[in-house]
Design an enzyme around this catalytic site. Structure first.
Site, PDB file in Angstrom:
ATOM      1  N   HIS A 157       0.824  -1.219   0.000  1.00  0.00           N
ATOM      2  CA  HIS A 157       0.000   0.000   0.000  1.00  0.00           C
ATOM      3  C   HIS A 157       0.856   1.267   0.000  1.00  0.00           C
ATOM      4  CE1 HIS A 157      -3.998  -1.906   0.686  1.00  0.00           C
ATOM      5  NE2 HIS A 157      -3.192  -2.920   0.966  1.00  0.00           N
ATOM      6  N   ASP A 364       3.476   9.290  -0.719  1.00  0.00           N
ATOM      7  CA  ASP A 364       2.326   8.492  -0.286  1.00  0.00           C
ATOM      8  C   ASP A 364       2.038   7.442  -1.340  1.00  0.00           C
ATOM      9  OD1 ASP A 364       0.220   7.770   1.355  1.00  0.00           O
ATOM     10  OD2 ASP A 364      -0.417   9.843   1.654  1.00  0.00           O
TER      11      ASP A 364
HETATM   12  C1  G6P Z   1      -0.856   2.964   6.403  1.00  0.00           C
HETATM   13  C2  G6P Z   1      -0.308   1.573   6.194  1.00  0.00           C
HETATM   14  C3  G6P Z   1      -1.259   0.536   6.782  1.00  0.00           C
HETATM   15  C4  G6P Z   1      -1.513   0.873   8.219  1.00  0.00           C
HETATM   16  C5  G6P Z   1      -2.073   2.284   8.336  1.00  0.00           C
HETATM   17  C6  G6P Z   1      -2.301   2.703   9.786  1.00  0.00           C
HETATM   18  O1  G6P Z   1      -2.007   3.153   5.661  1.00  0.00           O
HETATM   19  O2  G6P Z   1      -0.100   1.328   4.826  1.00  0.00           O
HETATM   20  O3  G6P Z   1      -0.700  -0.753   6.706  1.00  0.00           O
HETATM   21  O4  G6P Z   1      -2.421  -0.039   8.820  1.00  0.00           O
HETATM   22  O5  G6P Z   1      -1.152   3.179   7.760  1.00  0.00           O
HETATM   23  O6  G6P Z   1      -1.119   2.542  10.521  1.00  0.00           O
HETATM   24  P1  G6P Z   1      -1.117   1.722  11.863  1.00  0.00           P
HETATM   25  O7  G6P Z   1       0.317   1.574  12.237  1.00  0.00           O
HETATM   26  O8  G6P Z   1      -1.895   2.570  12.821  1.00  0.00           O
HETATM   27  O9  G6P Z   1      -1.809   0.408  11.564  1.00  0.00           O
END
Ligand code: G6P
Length: 486
Positions: A157, A364
């Site tokens: 992602h 991003d």
């Molecule tokens: C980004 C990453 C995700 C992640 C999200 C939230 O979008 O690509 O994999 O889950 O951030 O981050 P966190 O560490 O809170 O899960």
């Protein structure tokens, strides 16, 4: 086919609960419909003495959600350590922030191996596994070591950086070799895909033909699958949400003044400091704009135990208070700064209320806030999206006002242009963006990846490589390109 989707963070599907990050929010509606089993972390830890990994399983749409307690001894080293203090900064080209210890790396590998063992209980003869994001680069190879022969897919992602940057991550070679256990690897953009292939060629000495590479695991197909949203559903949600109490209160509080909105996780990749500086510059150089526009910046705290995130939170709080102190009046606060999360429903209404959406990350993967802001607009009076050219979304949303997030003066000028853009130009830009959103939805993304995954073992290279086409030319260029629409 029985699909098993794996990600670190999962979502339980309560529409009115705040959600952190694009991944879980984006996957929820499609996973729910698909009947897949979605496996991820429960956010809790457990000591390693239990024989079977502990999973809390509940129904999710036509499928199920399984939340695992991860091993206590390794969770910190895996999540705050290697995943978010080594991989995340590297993937976002912040080599200066890479912190990696040998213990953290071992914990990361342990958690990947633990997840592989846990997945065996969901395995059926016709299963396919689709692993999400940088937390699980090595999970595919752990599954192969356990004898799993079914299709394995991986989607990143985040961006994938230039070779010299990823080489700053300790054990990069071992990790990227392990990634080749996946039959299919998906990226958000053509640049990410090219950077990855460049590493395979130059560092691992592998041959790449038509996006296909052969390693000791067999063939891997590498392709681009830009993630989308459900624009129709989001538009409906936004139209309804304008009567939500939070949204009505916001509207009443504006007293006719314009609003710009930013919604981000509090993360250094999001370019928040530069964005606040750009608003500061705009109010300084164009004082007539004071009291005519304010910024609502929602910055949801994230990964707070990591030093770089704690430092950013302090720096931002100080900067916002400084800017408000200098430009504010007894009855006007230039920046409304909130450190909390909102549900998607409320966010949809807030986006529709704002005349300008500012999405200016330094890097991003995609940035779904940009797409949601566009989908949430009133077709008769749409707002303007100011978008960083370093967000994956800029490939599709090329009729947004594209900015360089490092150019504070340029951003200040562009935000002012957005605020005064005539209706006819706003409509043309918005319609072009909506067309792109409708042509590339989250449902299409999910179906394309799953189809390619199903074919990945019988016809690994597929009929056509999916490398992204350059965006179609459009008469409305970014203001920075110097060509303006009249
Ligand atoms: C980004 C990453 C995700 C992640 C999200 C939230 O979008 O690509 O994999 O889950 O951030 O981050 P966190 O560490 O809170 O899960």
């Amino acid at each position: 086919m029985n699909l098993v989707v794996v990600s670190n963070r999962v979502s339980r599907g309560k529409a009115n609960e705040p959600m952190t990050g694009g991944l879980a929010a984006a996957l929820l509606p499609v996973v729910e419909k698909s009947g897949a089993i979605w496996v991820g972390s429960s956010g809790r830890v457990r000591d390693g003495s239990q024989k079977e990994p502990f999973a809390e399983i509940e129904a999710l749409g036509a499928g199920a959600l399984a939340m695992l307690d991860l091993p206590a001894a390794h969770y910190g080293g895996y999540y705050e350590g290697f995943a978010n203090s080594a991989l995340w900064p590297a993937l976002h080209s912040r080599s200066d922030l890479i912190r990696a210890s040998q213990e953290d790396y071992l914990s990361y590998r342990e958690v990947n191996a633990f997840m592989a063992r846990a997945l065996l209980r969901f395995q059926k003869p016709d299963s396919a596994f689709w692993i999400q994001d940088y937390h699980f680069l090595a999970l595919g190879s752990e599954l192969r070591d356990l004898g799993v022969t079914q299709p394995l897919g991986f989607f990143l992602h985040t961006p994938w950086p230039a070779r010299a940057v990823i080489e700053g991550v300790p054990h990069h070679r071992e990790l990227i070799e392990a990634m080749l256990a996946y039959d299919l690897i998906g990226f958000q953009t053509g640049d990410d895909c090219e950077n990855f292939l460049d590493y395979l060629r130059s560092e691992l000495g592998l041959e790449v033909a038509d996006g296909c590479v052969t390693s000791r695991f067999g063939k891997t197909r590498v392709a681009v699958f830009p993630i989308g949203i459900d624009p129709g559903k989001f538009a409906q949600q936004a139209a309804k949400a304008v009567s939500h109490p939070d949204v009505s209160r916001l509207r009443r509080s504006l007293h006719g003044e314009k609003l710009a909105i930013g919604v981000d996780r509090l993360d250094y990749s999001k370019g928040l400091i530069n964005r606040i500086n750009a608003f500061d510059r705009m109010w300084t150089t164009q004082p007539q704009l004071a009291r005519t526009v304010s910024l609502l910046q929602i910055a949801t705290p994230s990964r707070g135990a990591i030093e770089a995130y704690g430092n950013l939170q302090n720096e931002l709080a100080k900067l916002v208070s400084d800017v408000n102190g200098r430009h504010g009046e007894v009855d006007w606060t230039p920046i409304r700064y909130l450190n909390k999360g909102f549900s998607q429903t409320v966010l949809a209404g807030l986006y529709r209320t704002a005349q300008v959406g500012v999405v200016t990350p330094l890097h991003d993967g995609m940035n779904l806030v940009a797409k949601e802001y566009v989908a949430a607009q009133n077709p008769d009076d749409p707002g303007v999206l100011v978008l960083s050219k370093f967000a994956g979304a800029a490939n599709e949303l090329d009729t947004a006002l594209l900015v360089n997030p490092n150019d504070i003066d340029g951003m200040a000028r562009t935000i002012a242009i957005a605020l005064s853009m005539p209706l006819v130009e706003r409509c043309m830009r918005w319609e072009a963006m909506m067309e792109k959103l409708q042509a590339s939805t989250i449902q299409g993304w999910f179906a394309d990846f799953v189809d390619a995954l199903q074919q990945s073992q019988s016809d690994p290279c597929g009929p056509e490589p999916l490398l992204a086409e350059p965006p179609a030319p459009w008469p409305l260029r970014s203001v920075n390109s110097g060509v303006r629409y009249h």
